[in-house]
Design a protein around this motif. Sequence first.
Motif, mmCIF file in Angstrom:
data_model
loop_
_atom_site.group_PDB
_atom_site.id
_atom_site.type_symbol
_atom_site.label_atom_id
_atom_site.label_comp_id
_atom_site.label_asym_id
_atom_site.label_seq_id
_atom_site.Cartn_x
_atom_site.Cartn_y
_atom_site.Cartn_z
ATOM 1 N N LEU A 28 -1.906 56.190 -8.347
ATOM 2 C CA LEU A 28 -0.501 56.858 -8.319
ATOM 3 C C LEU A 28 -0.357 57.242 -6.587
ATOM 4 C CD1 LEU A 28 -0.182 58.590 -11.799
ATOM 5 C CD2 LEU A 28 0.414 56.391 -11.093
ATOM 6 N N SER A 29 -1.213 58.215 -6.190
ATOM 7 C CA SER A 29 -0.729 58.371 -4.702
ATOM 8 C C SER A 29 -0.711 57.349 -3.963
ATOM 9 C CB SER A 29 -2.214 59.369 -4.545
ATOM 10 O OG SER A 29 -2.235 60.487 -5.207
ATOM 11 N N CYS A 30 -1.714 56.125 -4.160
ATOM 12 C CA CYS A 30 -1.339 55.066 -3.088
ATOM 13 C C CYS A 30 0.032 54.480 -3.444
ATOM 14 C CB CYS A 30 -2.491 54.278 -3.551
ATOM 15 S SG CYS A 30 -2.393 52.534 -2.597
ATOM 16 N N LEU A 31 0.697 54.387 -4.472
ATOM 17 C CA LEU A 31 1.863 53.715 -4.643
ATOM 18 C C LEU A 31 2.915 54.589 -4.408
ATOM 19 C CD1 LEU A 31 1.043 52.492 -8.291
ATOM 20 C CD2 LEU A 31 1.799 51.089 -6.672
ATOM 21 N N ASP A 32 2.679 56.108 -4.546
ATOM 22 C CA ASP A 32 3.719 56.935 -3.947
ATOM 23 C C ASP A 32 3.830 56.886 -2.331
ATOM 24 O OD1 ASP A 32 5.254 59.841 -3.740
ATOM 25 O OD2 ASP A 32 3.432 59.864 -2.206
ATOM 26 N N TYR A 33 2.618 56.616 -1.762
ATOM 27 C CA TYR A 33 2.433 56.579 -0.211
ATOM 28 C C TYR A 33 3.151 55.218 0.368
ATOM 29 C CZ TYR A 33 0.655 56.181 4.546
ATOM 30 O OH TYR A 33 0.342 55.940 5.809
ATOM 31 N N VAL A 34 2.991 53.987 -0.635
ATOM 32 C CA VAL A 34 3.834 52.821 -0.097
ATOM 33 C C VAL A 34 5.243 52.864 -0.371
ATOM 34 C CG1 VAL A 34 3.691 50.279 -0.520
ATOM 35 C CG2 VAL A 34 1.400 51.378 -0.519
ATOM 36 N N PHE A 35 5.745 53.486 -1.310
ATOM 37 C CA PHE A 35 6.854 53.554 -1.830
ATOM 38 C C PHE A 35 7.754 54.447 -0.630
ATOM 39 C CE2 PHE A 35 10.292 56.571 -3.385
ATOM 40 C CZ PHE A 35 11.185 55.596 -3.567
ATOM 41 N N ALA A 36 6.869 55.512 -0.229
ATOM 42 C CA ALA A 36 7.721 56.250 0.738
ATOM 43 C C ALA A 36 7.681 55.566 2.204
ATOM 44 C CB ALA A 36 6.513 57.369 1.263
ATOM 45 N N ASN A 37 6.692 54.552 2.651
ATOM 46 C CA ASN A 37 6.822 54.020 3.665
ATOM 47 C C ASN A 37 7.975 52.848 3.664
ATOM 48 O OD1 ASN A 37 4.725 53.848 6.073
ATOM 49 N ND2 ASN A 37 3.934 54.971 4.259
ATOM 50 N N ALA A 38 8.019 52.275 2.547
ATOM 51 C CA ALA A 38 9.338 51.268 2.278
ATOM 52 C C ALA A 38 10.427 51.948 2.065
ATOM 53 C CB ALA A 38 9.158 50.407 0.933
ATOM 54 N N PHE A 39 10.690 53.207 1.506
ATOM 55 C CA PHE A 39 11.913 54.418 1.662
ATOM 56 C C PHE A 39 12.419 54.476 2.871
ATOM 57 C CE2 PHE A 39 14.165 57.818 1.150
ATOM 58 C CZ PHE A 39 15.005 57.807 0.037
ATOM 59 N N MET A 40 11.426 54.880 3.757
ATOM 60 C CA MET A 40 11.651 55.326 5.318
ATOM 61 C C MET A 40 11.814 54.140 5.945
ATOM 62 S SD MET A 40 11.725 58.666 4.837
ATOM 63 C CE MET A 40 11.896 59.334 6.447
ATOM 64 N N ALA A 41 11.718 53.146 5.542
ATOM 65 C CA ALA A 41 11.906 51.945 6.483
ATOM 66 C C ALA A 41 13.137 51.106 5.718
ATOM 67 C CB ALA A 41 10.726 50.716 6.275
ATOM 68 N N ARG A 42 13.790 51.888 4.861
ATOM 69 C CA ARG A 42 14.795 51.374 4.276
ATOM 70 C C ARG A 42 14.932 49.741 3.785
ATOM 71 N NH1 ARG A 42 19.146 52.687 1.477
ATOM 72 N NH2 ARG A 42 21.333 52.017 2.049
ATOM 73 N N ARG A 43 13.881 49.643 3.100
ATOM 74 C CA ARG A 43 13.637 48.113 2.478
ATOM 75 C C ARG A 43 14.141 47.957 1.056
ATOM 76 N NH1 ARG A 43 9.637 44.823 4.996
ATOM 77 N NH2 ARG A 43 10.723 43.461 3.742
ATOM 78 N N ILE A 44 15.391 47.820 1.382
ATOM 79 C CA ILE A 44 16.349 47.750 0.260
ATOM 80 C C ILE A 44 15.750 46.289 -0.609
ATOM 81 C CG2 ILE A 44 18.524 47.338 -0.772
ATOM 82 C CD1 ILE A 44 20.027 48.974 1.250
ATOM 83 N N ASP A 45 15.399 45.251 0.304
ATOM 84 C CA ASP A 45 15.131 44.197 -0.334
ATOM 85 C C ASP A 45 13.684 44.147 -1.159
ATOM 86 O OD1 ASP A 45 13.636 44.702 2.111
ATOM 87 O OD2 ASP A 45 12.803 42.801 2.033
ATOM 88 N N LEU A 46 12.867 45.162 -1.029
ATOM 89 C CA LEU A 46 11.643 45.724 -1.662
ATOM 90 C C LEU A 46 11.748 46.421 -2.770
ATOM 91 C CD1 LEU A 46 9.034 45.867 1.423
ATOM 92 C CD2 LEU A 46 9.450 44.099 -0.182
ATOM 93 N N ILE A 47 12.485 47.445 -2.636
ATOM 94 C CA ILE A 47 12.431 48.461 -3.727
ATOM 95 C C ILE A 47 13.338 47.990 -4.830
ATOM 96 C CG2 ILE A 47 13.099 50.858 -4.230
ATOM 97 C CD1 ILE A 47 12.237 51.576 -1.444
ATOM 98 N N ASN A 48 12.855 48.270 -6.306
ATOM 99 C CA ASN A 48 13.709 47.993 -7.403
ATOM 100 C C ASN A 48 14.868 49.023 -7.349
ATOM 101 O OD1 ASN A 48 14.644 47.314 -9.898
ATOM 102 N ND2 ASN A 48 12.698 48.163 -10.809
#
Length: 913
Positions: A199-219
């Motif tokens: 869960l920590s890993c998924l939280d961390y990867v989400f944070a990286n995608a969020f801060m990179a503004r990857r709308i194409d990746l995030i549900n």
Amino acid sequence: MSKQEDSDENWISAMDNLCSKLNVDPVAAKKSKESFSEIKLNYTLDGDILHWMACALYVACRTSITPTVQTGKAVEGNCVSLTRLLRLCNISLIQFFNKIKNWMEMAAMSTDFKDRITRLEHKFAVSTILFCNFQPIFQEIFSGLTNEPVKSNTKSKKQKLQPCTTNALFEFTWCMYVCVKGEFHNSAHDLVDMYHVLLSCLDYVFANAFMARRIDLINPAFKGLPADWMKDDFELPKKPPCIISVLSEIKEGLAVEAATMKEYSWRPVIKTFFEKGILKGNSEDLTGLLDIGNFDVNVKSLNNLYETYVLSVGEFDERIFLGEHANEQIGTKNKVSGDEISQVIASFGPSGRACPDTPLTGRRYLARREERTPVSEATNSVARLAALLRSARPKPSPHLLRFFADCGVSEEIINTNVVKPCNVWMEQFSNNLKECNCSNETIAFRCNMVTCLYYKVLEHIIREEHRKKPQLSLHVLLSQETYQLTVYACCTEVVLHAYGVHSLRFPRVLQIYGLSAFHFYKIIELVVQAVVEKLSRDVIKHLNAVEEQVLESLVWTSDSPLWDQLTKTPVPAATEVYVQDSPNCRRNISGLQSPVSAVIDRFLTPMADQAKKQLFKDNIKPGQSLLVQANNNIKQEASDPQSPPNTSTPSSTESTPNTTPKKANNSLILFFRKFYSLAVVRMNDLCTRLRLTDEELKQKIWTCLEYSIMHQTQLMRDRHLDQILMCAVYVICKVSHNPNNQVERTFADIMRCYRQRPLADNHVYRSVLINKGNGEESPERGDLINFYNKVYVKCMQNFALRFTGRHECSLSPLPAGRARAGRWSPGGQRVSERHQLYVKPLTTPPNHHHLLTYQFSRSPAKDLHAINTMVSCEVGGGVKRGAEGGDVVKRARLAAPGVARKLQGLVSDRQAV
């Protein structure tokens, strides 16, 4: 050239080819060929020969130590990838685990090596569970995942780099997770902790995608997103967001536990990855991993790091789940999915199962089973434990202190006898957690949890003890440090199991606190009674399994205090350790009775003067009648053996000096009551599976088993109850066989049925102690048949021959199991400690033709006189051998010729003792 020589050349060539492809060093290669040649010579290796070569090579590599030039550290596994070895030998992981178990038995591998395989097996089970949870959680957070494999990034320098795809992010996330998990090598088997790392890993990867503004990746439908995430004017926060609480809410996690794992375990490892240049990005807030130019470098770097780790430890590659051929390499029908998880885990032994077998005993403490996933079962155990201790503190509660004060216990005694010892035990536990590479915060948290649970359970037990025996001084209880230590150890086991700390699995807790299994078992049921309604079914079931493990083998090791007690007191018969109905007794697990005092009887070992209710006294003189007044229904006989049954002349109360044998203390009686209850349940279960339904045959098996425990007790030393039980079943079936009674069973039949029993272990019948040897030799071990022929027969042959039909042998009654609670078969209620005398209501005509019986108001006086004659000759320590035994029969023949044959059988049986 002969066929044998041609065959030898073929396998040697195949082995050389494998060693060459795997770059195995000459020493390990030679070792593997020698072991394979020896096993092939002594055993028939069914199936693909390459599968057995994989076992030989793996063992040779795992038992080799390779020093490294740069670090000087020893590397296990000979730098051979298990996954590549299995791929070259065309064998799946599940097939490998099944084969390697057989190979270890054939090669007589050490217990240490077998434990390593068990850990590897369990790690694979945990990894499978985690991957099955990883994919749906990933898809909850991210969108666009497809079944297409990730394309290789072999682009020319002129070609423009593209942002990572969802598929590439999926593989990157799992690879980063297994890399970080590798840093917790000792706790990689612990499901709860590793799930929270995930869960920590998924939280961390989400944070990286969020801060990179990857709308194409995030549900966009993910619950952890801000409401204005999709708006063009959305402004990124200064710090990366945390979705731990959201993931815990929707995916069976524990928010506090996961947050602690993220802060004190996950983040420190990621920081070191940045410091060492393994990860490239913004080292200040640990972001930027997905940026163009960083992502591909990070993917390559993590894969190289993990490959080095796998080669250094010689374990399987957890990236196997990502491959196109994952189903073939793992051994499942389809690519690993939630539907397959039960099949994967069920392929392993009890230690690896998602839902372990339920022990045969202790089931009355188990709540109704609920359908749960492996992760939900594990997190439920921790959640319920946390709920129980929500308001608790790692010190005596105000209520307990007030209770002590009311009972006259001073603060000095509380501090000296309770608090200080507890602090010492907490430190011992803390030191062992450090070996698992737990963070300081995790260690402190779990030590506090054990201590809080300890004080809660201790308070419950002390209050119960005081309620039952208010006259008992609490100073006596608090002076028993062993008793308090067993409570603390049992609470430790509860916490360790709830968290799934596999590296400290039972019986490691006994080593942590320097406890013997004999003392530890005494507290298990008391702890269960204290928390049965508060803890999960899985934890209670585990404690039941631990109790069975202790009773079946751990208390019988050579260093057990049990042997010291048995030098002072003989092993009691089963009928001597069960308490009959009494208003001051409570029913135990078998439907029988336990003495009022729990702790005192277990730890202070008073003499068991009131261990069971007596309807008949044992101070009988030669020629004196057995009958004494009881409940105004049975009249006492006169001292004249010729007196009729209805005479009520009082008998003498004088006892014969120096004829009463030593009684077992309550501690020993309680132990054997538990042990016999387990033994009879195991015997009934095995007989049912073997389709041995005849009650008399079961009695014979039980009589044989009981005799071996009572009079050949050394058979249990460093051995297992099931080993002696299977031998008893085999020998009784063998000697009882005749053309009209087809009951004979082979050892193959018995072992096959034994394997079907819950918590059965093949090791029990594959590796039995034959000869302990001396200091210069290692103990000789062999399979169950070897043990039977070399050891068991020598001890039990004479007694077993009593059941051949040439002799009549009295049978011991079966202890009442749960289905038969409250009655004994065939004798009813035992009424004498020193004689096999029973009384029961006359509901149906007795059919036990081996026993001497007397029916009040129906049987002739000669039958009662024959019983009196038998007992009068037993006074003074049992029937005398030889001529005296013959004299008993002669006197019985004169008194009642019709019962002489039965009496002869009884005498012969006792002469075998």
